[in-house]
Design a protein around this motif. Structure first.
Motif, PDB file in Angstrom:
ATOM      1  N   UNK A   6      38.981  44.103  38.957  1.00 33.72           N
ATOM      2  CA  UNK A   6      39.475  45.055  38.078  1.00 33.72           C
ATOM      3  C   UNK A   6      39.890  44.417  37.435  1.00 33.72           C
ATOM      4  N   UNK A   7      39.624  44.751  34.980  1.00 33.97           N
ATOM      5  CA  UNK A   7      40.714  43.757  34.796  1.00 33.97           C
ATOM      6  C   UNK A   7      41.723  43.980  34.871  1.00 33.97           C
ATOM      7  N   UNK A   8      42.328  45.144  35.469  1.00 34.91           N
ATOM      8  CA  UNK A   8      43.854  45.064  35.550  1.00 34.91           C
ATOM      9  C   UNK A   8      44.430  43.690  36.613  1.00 34.91           C
ATOM     10  N   UNK A   9      43.406  43.451  37.839  1.00 32.72           N
ATOM     11  CA  UNK A   9      43.647  42.272  38.567  1.00 32.72           C
ATOM     12  C   UNK A   9      43.648  40.646  37.804  1.00 32.72           C
ATOM     13  N   UNK A  10      42.437  40.754  36.624  1.00 29.77           N
ATOM     14  CA  UNK A  10      42.434  39.689  35.829  1.00 29.77           C
ATOM     15  C   UNK A  10      44.238  39.342  35.337  1.00 29.77           C
ATOM     16  N   UNK A  11      44.215  40.735  34.887  1.00 33.19           N
ATOM     17  CA  UNK A  11      45.152  40.683  33.921  1.00 33.19           C
ATOM     18  C   UNK A  11      47.040  40.803  34.221  1.00 33.19           C
ATOM     19  N   UNK A  12      46.509  40.810  35.180  1.00 30.31           N
ATOM     20  CA  UNK A  12      47.843  40.864  36.097  1.00 30.31           C
ATOM     21  C   UNK A  12      48.152  40.295  37.419  1.00 30.31           C
ATOM     22  N   UNK A  27      32.451  30.659  33.972  1.00 29.13           N
ATOM     23  CA  UNK A  27      32.867  32.275  34.827  1.00 29.13           C
ATOM     24  C   UNK A  27      31.961  33.398  34.248  1.00 29.13           C
ATOM     25  N   UNK A  28      32.273  34.023  34.493  1.00 30.88           N
ATOM     26  CA  UNK A  28      31.758  35.295  34.647  1.00 30.88           C
ATOM     27  C   UNK A  28      33.059  36.491  34.795  1.00 30.88           C
ATOM     28  N   UNK A  29      33.107  36.998  34.744  1.00 28.80           N
ATOM     29  CA  UNK A  29      33.948  38.938  34.661  1.00 28.80           C
ATOM     30  C   UNK A  29      33.307  40.219  34.932  1.00 28.80           C
ATOM     31  N   UNK A  30      33.143  40.319  35.685  1.00 28.65           N
ATOM     32  CA  UNK A  30      31.978  42.156  36.403  1.00 28.65           C
ATOM     33  C   UNK A  30      32.391  42.639  36.725  1.00 28.65           C
ATOM     34  N   UNK A  31      33.352  43.772  36.092  1.00 20.97           N
ATOM     35  CA  UNK A  31      34.028  45.254  37.449  1.00 20.97           C
ATOM     36  C   UNK A  31      33.172  45.068  38.265  1.00 20.97           C
ATOM     37  N   UNK A  85      30.629  34.671  44.605  1.00 21.03           N
ATOM     38  CA  UNK A  85      31.349  35.622  43.671  1.00 21.03           C
ATOM     39  C   UNK A  85      32.743  36.016  44.794  1.00 21.03           C
ATOM     40  N   UNK A  86      33.456  36.576  43.808  1.00 20.03           N
ATOM     41  CA  UNK A  86      35.237  36.276  44.509  1.00 20.03           C
ATOM     42  C   UNK A  86      35.437  37.904  43.703  1.00 20.03           C
ATOM     43  N   UNK A  87      36.324  38.513  45.016  1.00 25.93           N
ATOM     44  CA  UNK A  87      37.065  39.422  44.811  1.00 25.93           C
ATOM     45  C   UNK A  87      38.703  39.364  44.935  1.00 25.93           C
ATOM     46  N   UNK A  88      39.362  40.511  45.381  1.00 25.03           N
ATOM     47  CA  UNK A  88      41.240  40.345  45.767  1.00 25.03           C
ATOM     48  C   UNK A  88      40.910  39.534  47.917  1.00 25.03           C
ATOM     49  N   UNK A  89      39.996  39.864  48.065  1.00 25.51           N
ATOM     50  CA  UNK A  89      39.990  39.846  49.419  1.00 25.51           C
ATOM     51  C   UNK A  89      38.674  38.962  50.145  1.00 25.51           C
ATOM     52  N   UNK A  90      37.586  39.471  49.159  1.00 23.80           N
ATOM     53  CA  UNK A  90      36.546  38.852  50.053  1.00 23.80           C
ATOM     54  C   UNK A  90      35.327  39.685  50.526  1.00 23.80           C
ATOM     55  N   UNK A 136      44.254  25.653  45.057  1.00 24.21           N
ATOM     56  CA  UNK A 136      43.230  25.731  43.882  1.00 24.21           C
ATOM     57  C   UNK A 136      44.320  26.047  42.442  1.00 24.21           C
ATOM     58  N   UNK A 137      43.738  25.363  41.232  1.00 21.49           N
ATOM     59  CA  UNK A 137      43.815  25.879  40.042  1.00 21.49           C
ATOM     60  C   UNK A 137      43.504  27.982  39.562  1.00 21.49           C
ATOM     61  N   UNK A 138      44.263  27.907  39.114  1.00 19.20           N
ATOM     62  CA  UNK A 138      44.319  29.255  38.599  1.00 19.20           C
ATOM     63  C   UNK A 138      45.852  29.704  37.374  1.00 19.20           C
ATOM     64  N   UNK A 139      45.301  30.873  36.829  1.00 18.60           N
ATOM     65  CA  UNK A 139      45.908  31.055  35.971  1.00 18.60           C
ATOM     66  C   UNK A 139      46.417  32.310  35.220  1.00 18.60           C
ATOM     67  N   UNK A 140      47.502  32.371  34.852  1.00 19.43           N
ATOM     68  CA  UNK A 140      47.918  33.859  34.374  1.00 19.43           C
ATOM     69  C   UNK A 140      47.945  33.844  33.069  1.00 19.43           C
ATOM     70  N   UNK A 141      46.908  35.217  32.418  1.00 19.55           N
ATOM     71  CA  UNK A 141      47.642  36.060  30.890  1.00 19.55           C
ATOM     72  C   UNK A 141      48.866  36.136  30.661  1.00 19.55           C
TER      73      UNK A 141
END
Length: 157
Positions: A42-48, A61-65, A96-101, A152-157
């Motif tokens: 979800x957008x909240x997960x991507x943001x926070x 990379x595509x971000x689609x809920x 495809x990736x989510x919080x836990x698979x 693995x590389x990751x970032x937070x907004x």
């Protein structure tokens, strides 16, 4: 044959979608120019919580809920939204990736079936453990498995 999700959407048998470890997913993205990552959280997960950083790989990379927060109803435009992100130039492999698979496995199955129905051959893989991983013995994520745990590389907004 598939099953019906809680909201009646036909969901293909998820066993046809192969799981891939975060390390293998990273290697696939780094070495296969025809691969991309689809983040279905979800957008909240991507943001926070943060997102995978594919800058080093140069991959898309595509971000689609897959499911909309807070009701967690299935996004009826999911397949079209993913297809729109890639236009006519779909990668051969989508991870495809989510919080836990769990959600990503479901989303990958639906997308794979829809792509096949449209005459498009796309290898859809599920990132086992997802971005944050499974719950540990204290019911917390981020310590057992997943993209972040593997460093693995990751970032937070």
């Amino acid at each position: 044959m598939g099953t019906r999700s809680g909201d009646g959407m036909q969901v293909p048998d998820a066993r046809i979608i192969a799981d891939i470890s975060p390390e293998l997913a990273w290697r696939e993205l780094a070495s296969n120019p025809e691969s991309a990552l689809v983040d279905v959280r979800t957008r909240a997960e991507w943001s926070f919580v943060g997102c995978a950083d594919l800058t080093e790989t140069g991959r898309r990379q595509a971000f689609v809920e897959w499911r909309h927060f807070p009701q967690l109803d299935v996004n009826p435009r999911f397949v079209d939204d993913v297809a729109d992100r890639f236009g006519s130039d779909w990668p051969d492999t989508l991870i495809f990736i989510c919080r836990s698979g769990v959600r990503s496995r479901e989303a990958a199955g639906v997308f794979s079936q829809a792509a096949s129905d449209r005459g498009r051959m796309v290898r859809c893989l599920n990132l086992a453990g997802g971005f944050e991983g499974d719950l540990d013995e204290e019911s917390r994520r981020g310590a057992v498995n997943g993209w972040k745990v593997k460093g693995l590389p990751w970032k937070q907004s």
